[in-house]
Design a protein around this motif. Structure first.
Motif, mmCIF file in Angstrom:
data_model
loop_
_atom_site.group_PDB
_atom_site.id
_atom_site.type_symbol
_atom_site.label_atom_id
_atom_site.label_comp_id
_atom_site.label_asym_id
_atom_site.label_seq_id
_atom_site.Cartn_x
_atom_site.Cartn_y
_atom_site.Cartn_z
ATOM 1 N N ALA A 118 0.833 -1.198 0.000
ATOM 2 C CA ALA A 118 0.000 0.000 0.000
ATOM 3 C C ALA A 118 0.871 1.252 0.000
ATOM 4 O O ALA A 118 0.561 2.235 -0.693
ATOM 5 C CB ALA A 118 -0.925 -0.002 1.213
ATOM 6 N N SER A 119 1.962 1.242 0.730
ATOM 7 C CA SER A 119 2.880 2.374 0.770
ATOM 8 C C SER A 119 3.548 2.583 -0.584
ATOM 9 O O SER A 119 3.690 3.712 -1.047
ATOM 10 C CB SER A 119 3.927 2.136 1.847
ATOM 11 O OG SER A 119 4.900 3.145 1.826
ATOM 12 N N GLN A 120 3.947 1.505 -1.238
ATOM 13 C CA GLN A 120 4.557 1.608 -2.558
ATOM 14 C C GLN A 120 3.552 2.117 -3.588
ATOM 15 O O GLN A 120 3.898 2.903 -4.465
ATOM 16 C CB GLN A 120 5.120 0.268 -2.993
ATOM 17 C CG GLN A 120 6.386 -0.112 -2.266
ATOM 18 C CD GLN A 120 6.906 -1.480 -2.696
ATOM 19 O OE1 GLN A 120 6.245 -2.218 -3.411
ATOM 20 N NE2 GLN A 120 8.098 -1.809 -2.227
ATOM 21 N N ALA A 121 2.302 1.687 -3.495
ATOM 22 C CA ALA A 121 1.270 2.154 -4.416
ATOM 23 C C ALA A 121 1.012 3.645 -4.210
ATOM 24 O O ALA A 121 0.816 4.394 -5.181
ATOM 25 C CB ALA A 121 -0.012 1.359 -4.219
ATOM 26 N N ALA A 122 1.011 4.100 -2.974
ATOM 27 C CA ALA A 122 0.799 5.517 -2.696
ATOM 28 C C ALA A 122 1.989 6.344 -3.156
ATOM 29 O O ALA A 122 1.826 7.484 -3.610
ATOM 30 C CB ALA A 122 0.553 5.731 -1.213
ATOM 31 N N ALA A 123 3.177 5.814 -3.060
ATOM 32 C CA ALA A 123 4.373 6.543 -3.457
ATOM 33 C C ALA A 123 4.529 6.615 -4.972
ATOM 34 O O ALA A 123 5.199 7.514 -5.483
ATOM 35 C CB ALA A 123 5.613 5.899 -2.840
ATOM 36 N N ALA A 124 3.914 5.700 -5.703
ATOM 37 C CA ALA A 124 4.073 5.665 -7.158
ATOM 38 C C ALA A 124 3.485 6.914 -7.812
ATOM 39 O O ALA A 124 4.062 7.464 -8.742
ATOM 40 C CB ALA A 124 3.426 4.414 -7.723
ATOM 41 N N GLY A 125 2.347 7.383 -7.364
ATOM 42 C CA GLY A 125 1.723 8.544 -7.982
ATOM 43 C C GLY A 125 1.916 9.818 -7.197
ATOM 44 O O GLY A 125 1.227 10.806 -7.435
ATOM 45 N N ALA A 126 2.832 9.859 -6.292
ATOM 46 C CA ALA A 126 3.007 11.014 -5.414
ATOM 47 C C ALA A 126 3.777 12.123 -6.114
ATOM 48 O O ALA A 126 4.593 11.881 -7.001
ATOM 49 C CB ALA A 126 3.736 10.604 -4.150
ATOM 50 N N GLN A 127 3.493 13.363 -5.726
ATOM 51 C CA GLN A 127 4.182 14.547 -6.240
ATOM 52 C C GLN A 127 4.838 15.240 -5.051
ATOM 53 O O GLN A 127 4.378 15.130 -3.920
ATOM 54 C CB GLN A 127 3.162 15.485 -6.880
ATOM 55 C CG GLN A 127 2.366 14.853 -7.990
ATOM 56 C CD GLN A 127 2.871 15.295 -9.344
ATOM 57 O OE1 GLN A 127 3.529 16.304 -9.445
ATOM 58 N NE2 GLN A 127 2.572 14.533 -10.375
ATOM 59 N N TYR A 128 5.869 15.994 -5.332
ATOM 60 C CA TYR A 128 6.500 16.763 -4.273
ATOM 61 C C TYR A 128 5.539 17.838 -3.786
ATOM 62 O O TYR A 128 4.794 18.435 -4.572
ATOM 63 C CB TYR A 128 7.792 17.419 -4.756
ATOM 64 C CG TYR A 128 8.912 16.429 -4.958
ATOM 65 C CD1 TYR A 128 9.516 15.843 -3.859
ATOM 66 C CD2 TYR A 128 9.355 16.097 -6.223
ATOM 67 C CE1 TYR A 128 10.532 14.920 -4.023
ATOM 68 C CE2 TYR A 128 10.370 15.188 -6.399
ATOM 69 C CZ TYR A 128 10.955 14.606 -5.303
ATOM 70 O OH TYR A 128 11.965 13.692 -5.470
ATOM 71 N N ALA A 129 5.559 18.132 -2.511
ATOM 72 C CA ALA A 129 4.650 19.113 -1.930
ATOM 73 C C ALA A 129 5.101 20.543 -2.218
ATOM 74 O O ALA A 129 4.291 21.441 -2.342
ATOM 75 C CB ALA A 129 4.534 18.898 -0.424
ATOM 76 N N GLY A 130 6.363 20.785 -2.331
ATOM 77 C CA GLY A 130 6.882 22.142 -2.524
ATOM 78 C C GLY A 130 7.401 22.337 -3.936
ATOM 79 O O GLY A 130 6.905 21.772 -4.914
#
Length: 147
Positions: A118-130
């Motif tokens: 689940a963590s890897q799936a969430a990290a796959a489509g993540a964008q930087y916040a700043g």
């Protein structure tokens, strides 16, 4: 106090003696499929803790515990006859928690795998916040800015 190597040898010998006695000597119908997993002897060789597992349901485990408690005297006599040491250790049967512990460990590992995926799936489509490049760079002056 006995030598630790001697205590270990006596513990191994008790394990074999009790296992053979359970296999051929006890005719109690309550006794289930018992496996002797470990034997620990105190330093003065006066007490032996015998760890065992039982294959079956909780009721069969309880019946086997009662049968082993009832047969403790006969098993101690057998141990004393085969060990040939001055004092025969008292025997205590303790149900081993290896099956329950391993089942719980397997459950925790499966849960960790699920959380990891689940963590890897969430990290796959993540964008930087700043900003895409968050590091501060030296300021660049234009020639017009010089006053």
């Amino acid at each position: 106090m006995a030598d630790p190597a001697r205590a270990r040898k006596i513990a191994d010998r008790i394990k074999v003696i009790v296992a053979k006695a359970l296999e051929r000597g006890i005719k109690d119908p309550r006794l289930g499929f018992v496996t002797i997993t470990d034997v620990r002897v105190t330093g003065d060789l006066q007490h032996a803790s015998i760890f065992y597992t039982v294959y079956g349901s909780d009721e069969e485990r309880a019946d086997t515990a009662a049968a082993l408690t009832a047969a403790t005297g006969m098993l101690r006599k057998e141990v004393g006859r085969n060990l040939q040491i001055r004092l025969t250790p008292s025997l205590e049967f303790i149900p081993d928690a290896i099956p329950e512990t391993s089942a719980r460990l397997e459950q925790l590992l499966a849960e960790a795998r699920e959380r990891d995926s689940a963590s890897q799936a969430a990290a796959a489509g993540a964008q930087y916040a700043g900003d895409p490049d968050p590091y501060v760079k030296p300021r660049q002056y234009d020639e017009d800015d010089e006053d």
